[in-house]
Design a protein around this motif. Structure first.
Motif, PDB file in Angstrom:
ATOM      1  N   UNK A 112       0.785  -0.919  -0.130  1.00 41.77           N
ATOM      2  CA  UNK A 112       0.171   0.402   0.354  1.00 41.77           C
ATOM      3  C   UNK A 112       0.983   0.882  -0.146  1.00 41.77           C
ATOM      4  N   UNK A 113       0.376   2.317  -0.405  1.00 43.06           N
ATOM      5  CA  UNK A 113       1.319   3.673  -0.099  1.00 43.06           C
ATOM      6  C   UNK A 113       1.390   4.343   1.353  1.00 43.06           C
ATOM      7  N   UNK A 114       2.122   4.812   1.152  1.00 41.25           N
ATOM      8  CA  UNK A 114       2.195   5.692   2.425  1.00 41.25           C
ATOM      9  C   UNK A 114       2.682   7.396   2.322  1.00 41.25           C
ATOM     10  N   UNK A 115       2.577   8.526   2.679  1.00 39.74           N
ATOM     11  CA  UNK A 115       3.163   9.255   2.618  1.00 39.74           C
ATOM     12  C   UNK A 115       3.882   9.690   3.699  1.00 39.74           C
ATOM     13  N   UNK A 116       5.726   9.477   2.873  1.00 33.32           N
ATOM     14  CA  UNK A 116       6.592   9.744   5.165  1.00 33.32           C
ATOM     15  C   UNK A 116       7.491  11.404   4.752  1.00 33.32           C
ATOM     16  N   UNK A 117       7.882  11.802   5.478  1.00 33.68           N
ATOM     17  CA  UNK A 117       9.255  12.392   5.570  1.00 33.68           C
ATOM     18  C   UNK A 117      10.253  12.009   5.422  1.00 33.68           C
ATOM     19  N   UNK A 118      11.074  12.297   4.591  1.00 38.57           N
ATOM     20  CA  UNK A 118      12.413  12.273   3.886  1.00 38.57           C
ATOM     21  C   UNK A 118      13.275  12.931   4.029  1.00 38.57           C
ATOM     22  N   UNK A 119      14.197  13.262   5.224  1.00 39.60           N
ATOM     23  CA  UNK A 119      15.714  14.372   4.577  1.00 39.60           C
ATOM     24  C   UNK A 119      16.043  13.935   4.226  1.00 39.60           C
ATOM     25  N   UNK A 120      16.791  15.076   3.233  1.00 32.48           N
ATOM     26  CA  UNK A 120      17.444  15.150   1.944  1.00 32.48           C
ATOM     27  C   UNK A 120      18.427  15.786   2.455  1.00 32.48           C
ATOM     28  N   UNK A 121      18.701  17.063   3.416  1.00 33.13           N
ATOM     29  CA  UNK A 121      19.859  17.670   3.192  1.00 33.13           C
ATOM     30  C   UNK A 121      19.597  17.857   5.273  1.00 33.13           C
ATOM     31  N   UNK A 122      20.500  18.373   6.332  1.00 38.86           N
ATOM     32  CA  UNK A 122      20.096  18.621   7.644  1.00 38.86           C
ATOM     33  C   UNK A 122      19.003  19.682   7.874  1.00 38.86           C
ATOM     34  N   UNK A 123      18.136  20.939   6.622  1.00 36.22           N
ATOM     35  CA  UNK A 123      17.505  21.543   7.168  1.00 36.22           C
ATOM     36  C   UNK A 123      16.273  21.181   6.277  1.00 36.22           C
TER      37      UNK A 123
END
Length: 109
Positions: A7-18
């Motif tokens: 199934x699909x879910x939306x998640x936060x992914x860090x791409x840099x320090x900020x």
């Protein structure tokens, strides 16, 4: 091959320090470890795209056309070890659409 039960879910992914992006991923298991979700890294997905592009570039260089281009879709899956890339058939389910072109002077990637 994508699991029928995913199934699909939306998640936060860090791409840099900020910087954090919200990414819709296919989750292969409802029991994904929360610790993994808290520490997701996009680098393995980007590295997979880079390696695939390099391998295709080697083939293009061997064939030596005047021009060449490729397009492929990448789906991003969330598994027990984190994020992984999956080549997707068709564009509708892809998280990323990658286009690469080579001109008359094919160079190493």
């Amino acid at each position: 091959m994508q699991n029928v039960n995913s199934f699909y879910k939306k998640i936060p992914v860090k791409i840099s320090d900020d910087q954090v992006v919200l990414l819709e991923v296919s989750n292969e298991s409802e029991d994904t470890d929360v610790g993994i979700i808290d520490n997701l890294n996009l680098d393995p997905v980007l590295e997979s795209i880079k390696l695939l592009s390099k391998k295709i570039g080697v083939i293009i260089k061997e064939v030596s056309p005047d021009r060449a281009s490729i397009q492929f879709g990448i789906g991003i899956n969330l598994g027990s070890t984190g994020l992984t890339a999956c080549i997707i058939k068709g564009e509708s389910k892809a998280n990323l659409k990658i286009s690469i072109e080579w001109g008359s002077e094919i160079r190493d990637i």
